[in-house]
Design a protein around this motif. Structure first.
Motif, short mmCIF file in Angstrom:
data_model
loop_
_atom_site.label_atom_id
_atom_site.label_comp_id
_atom_site.label_asym_id
_atom_site.label_seq_id
_atom_site.Cartn_x
_atom_site.Cartn_y
_atom_site.Cartn_z
N PHE A 1 50.40 19.76 36.92
CA PHE A 1 51.00 18.99 37.74
C PHE A 1 50.96 19.83 38.67
O PHE A 1 50.97 20.26 39.83
CB PHE A 1 51.45 17.57 37.81
N ALA A 2 52.23 20.92 37.80
CA ALA A 2 53.13 21.82 38.57
C ALA A 2 51.94 22.92 39.30
O ALA A 2 51.84 23.42 40.12
CB ALA A 2 53.56 22.41 37.60
N GLU A 3 50.86 23.22 38.46
CA GLU A 3 50.35 23.88 38.45
C GLU A 3 49.11 23.71 40.10
O GLU A 3 48.39 24.25 40.21
CB GLU A 3 49.24 24.32 37.62
N GLY A 4 48.64 22.06 39.85
CA GLY A 4 48.00 21.95 40.72
C GLY A 4 48.80 21.93 42.09
O GLY A 4 47.84 22.23 43.44
N VAL B 1 47.19 29.60 37.89
CA VAL B 1 47.13 29.38 39.44
C VAL B 1 46.79 30.95 39.40
O VAL B 1 45.80 30.32 41.02
CB VAL B 1 48.55 29.68 39.71
N TRP B 2 46.75 31.91 39.73
CA TRP B 2 46.46 33.72 40.04
C TRP B 2 45.33 33.74 39.14
O TRP B 2 44.10 34.62 39.93
CB TRP B 2 47.50 33.97 40.18
N GLU C 1 51.40 43.49 31.62
CA GLU C 1 50.31 43.72 33.03
C GLU C 1 50.62 42.72 33.89
O GLU C 1 50.53 42.08 35.47
CB GLU C 1 49.29 44.60 32.69
N ARG C 2 50.18 41.60 33.02
CA ARG C 2 49.88 40.51 33.88
C ARG C 2 50.78 39.30 33.70
O ARG C 2 51.06 39.40 34.92
CB ARG C 2 48.76 39.53 32.50
N VAL C 3 52.30 39.84 33.65
CA VAL C 3 53.30 38.99 34.11
C VAL C 3 53.55 39.78 35.61
O VAL C 3 53.67 39.23 36.37
CB VAL C 3 54.54 39.97 33.12
N ASP C 4 53.45 41.28 35.76
CA ASP C 4 53.96 41.60 36.79
C ASP C 4 52.71 41.54 37.76
O ASP C 4 53.23 41.53 38.89
CB ASP C 4 53.48 43.27 36.53
N ALA D 1 51.28 39.21 42.54
CA ALA D 1 50.25 37.59 43.14
C ALA D 1 51.57 36.99 43.86
O ALA D 1 51.49 35.95 44.64
CB ALA D 1 49.87 36.63 42.78
N THR D 2 53.28 36.31 43.18
CA THR D 2 53.73 35.75 44.27
C THR D 2 54.51 36.35 45.65
O THR D 2 54.59 35.30 46.85
CB THR D 2 55.17 35.16 42.75
#
Lengths: 387, 387
Positions: B214-217, B309-310, B321-324, B329-330
């Protein structure tokens, strides 16, 4: 997005060891009728927990509410409520017990023949006793909505009704209460919640983006948890996800502002009323056939469903191939939890098609679906595709 | 999944041309105080619609409730309610007006100095006037929850409070009421709803699968609609999605059964109280820095967030790297709607870091976050990373 009203005042108390909270949830001065189904509520110890939590109150009990609860049975509870001047109902069980409790809550205060409540779809409900629930079987969502289905055994009529007066005041959801359920009931719950979600989602696009994402999230969750829900009865987190997902599938939220298609349920109800097939299994028979027959009007959403729920990518085939794949994945999911998806799997044939059509005609179910275009002729096509 | 209670009795009336429904939503015998903010409620014609719908009732009005509503202003409304014996409040506006109305609802019946309501976090609220809302600005979710924030101008204290007695009885959500909003307010709403969702989602995994979906949606929906929400003020469906998504972001649902991290809000509130920066903009300053500083305890959810989400795939780089990439993106999303994400974008520097830390100490905000591990030293690291 379509205009909508959303109002769901049911309080949810969710988690392990929450039955004891009944002590605060049920008014101290209440004269309570506990309603339940078969012997399992006693054997598992849940009834004992409930009785202990209600200590100090006048408490009566009414057991024997069957799956697909019948008017004939429930009127026994109505008589008890009236005779003993009880004023609060507590359902302990699954959707059938909670549905039956909703009928009793309305019928006990009804002036006239209570079957009119079902016949009117609930419109004739002007008052109802307050009630709560202790959920032991995740599936129907009845614990957090105002709808119910009752059956008149005498005529094999299985009718839905709803009323703003029929929300539970509270529902206690303890996932550990599901540990002792037979695998068959868990499979039914998975399919029931899946089809509830689909019937509020697989229609036509109305730019209701969050509702779509929520529905897809529930479907993804059910697919994700199904194997473990069946393989590990005492995996608390998996059962918690099943329980909460099944509640969210039919609490009004994902259906707010979108078209809905309850044709699968309406056709399925007749199969249950005629042949006593579990509710969820009737849905598994009807839905794949219906999606195939309605593939043109549902095309855009079927493609979205295929892509987002089943990972059927845009470049994986023609539109019709991707629709085929989405329907096949749906059927495969039901079969994967051990539920047959054709009438033949239940030893039924053409005679059942004719009998269901006769019942649909009898109950005025002649314009079903989000476009009201499923008349008896199209129901025939659907049922014959499900042979 | 964590144990939880969920209870949200607010009735939502959603859609075009729904303000007229106030005629049925507000009790006929009510003595009503309409609360609103600036001149726009009058200019847009919304107040006239509200007055017409309330025809036949005693109606008084109280305008001038400012963004980040102040105790000083709101006590004027409390005096009016008491003097005129009004018994129903109707907020017409955005989150600030609704938050202010919640304070007035509790304060009007409070024995003692009403600022204690905020100081106690709402615990001292024992009764409240009933109230409803007509939402004109999608952002805070106050229209469907029981929380609010008020500011004591005298000491620059901005304090949150909540009470089970402070749910609106109803909220009318007409997306077309947002057509006249300045783009800046829409951008703020997008960011506010996004951060509300993140603070209930980006913590640590507890196997709450539906809540995560739900949050991701909601996050996906906000990202999807943002360009059109800014470019086309009168695109009804886009504004409808923004409005309903912002409501769902903070109505208790996605936060049920999961850990929550409101550190970004708590730090952000001090920036608003000190420098009058829009609430949403303070969140955009704090969140990216906080995610970076807390990347280890939030790692599993940051990776899930990035992927779902991204679209940052598992094979696209190392975990760091993925956390970065997820944090970038945020930040990029906030900047894309025109909102600066560093203190320097608001002409603030090290002096602001010191001032915010002093306020956090003053307000006891010394153990924030889902692990209570954001003490003043860590808040300093976060704020300095946001310079």
């Amino acid at each position: 997005m379509q205009n909508f009203e959303f109002h769901n005042p049911t309080k949810i108390v969710f988690g392990a060891n929450t039955v004891a909270k009944l002590a605060k949830l049920v008014p101290e001065t209440a004269r309570v009728l506990i309603l339940f189904g078969g012997a399992s509520a006693e054997k598992t110890g849940t009834l004992a927990e409930v009785r202990a939590a209600l200590g100090g109150r006048v408490v009566q009990e009414f057991g024997g509410i069957e799956p697909n609860p019948s008017y004939e049975t429930l009127m026994g509870a109505v008589a008890k409520v009236r005779a003993e001047k009880l004023d609060f109902l507590l359902a302990v069980g699954g959707g059938s017990v909670i549905d039956g409790t909703k009928f009793v809550a309305a019928a006990a205060l009804y002036d006239g023949e209570p079957w009119e409540i079902a016949q009117s779809g609930g419109a004739k409900v002007k008052q109802a006793l307050p009630f709560g629930a202790v959920l032991t079987l995740p599936a129907t969502g009845s614990e957090m909505n105002n709808g119910a289905v009752v059956t008149l055994k005498a005529t094999h009529a299985k009718l839905p009704f709803r009323s703003a007066l029929l929300f539970p005041k509270f529902s206690v959801l303890d996932p550990s209460k599901t540990f002792t359920l037979p695998a068959k009931q868990i499979a039914n719950g998975l399919v029931d919640a899946f089809v509830h979600t689909v019937e509020q989602y697989l229609t036509y696009p109305v730019q209701a983006l969050a509702q779509d994402r929520f529905a897809e999230g529930l479907l993804q969750t059910l697919v994700e948890i199904a194997p473990q829900a069946l393989a590990a009865p005492d995996d608390y987190d998996t059962r918690a996800n099943l329980m909460w997902t099944a509640t969210l599938a039919l609490n009004g939220l994902i259906g707010a502002g979108v078209p809905q298609d309850w044709a699968t349920h309406m056709i399925g109800h007749e199969l249950t009323a005629l042949y006593d097939i579990d509710h969820a299994r009737t849905l598994a028979i009807v839905l794949p056939a219906l999606l195939n027959v309605q593939r043109d009007t549902k095309r855009a959403k079927l493609l979205q469903y295929g892509e987002r729920v089943w990972g059927i990518a845009k470049d994986s085939g023609s539109e019709d191939e991707r629709v085929d794949a989405a329907i096949a994945a749906t059927r495969g999911f039901f079969e994967s939890v051990g539920i047959a998806t054709r009438l033949s799997g239940y030893q039924l044939g053409q005679e059942a098609v004719e009998a269901v059509l006769a019942q649909l005609a009898e109950h005025g179910m002649t314009s079903l679906g989000e476009h009201r275009d499923i008349d008896l002729a199209r129901s025939r096509v659907i049922l014959e595709a499900a042979l």
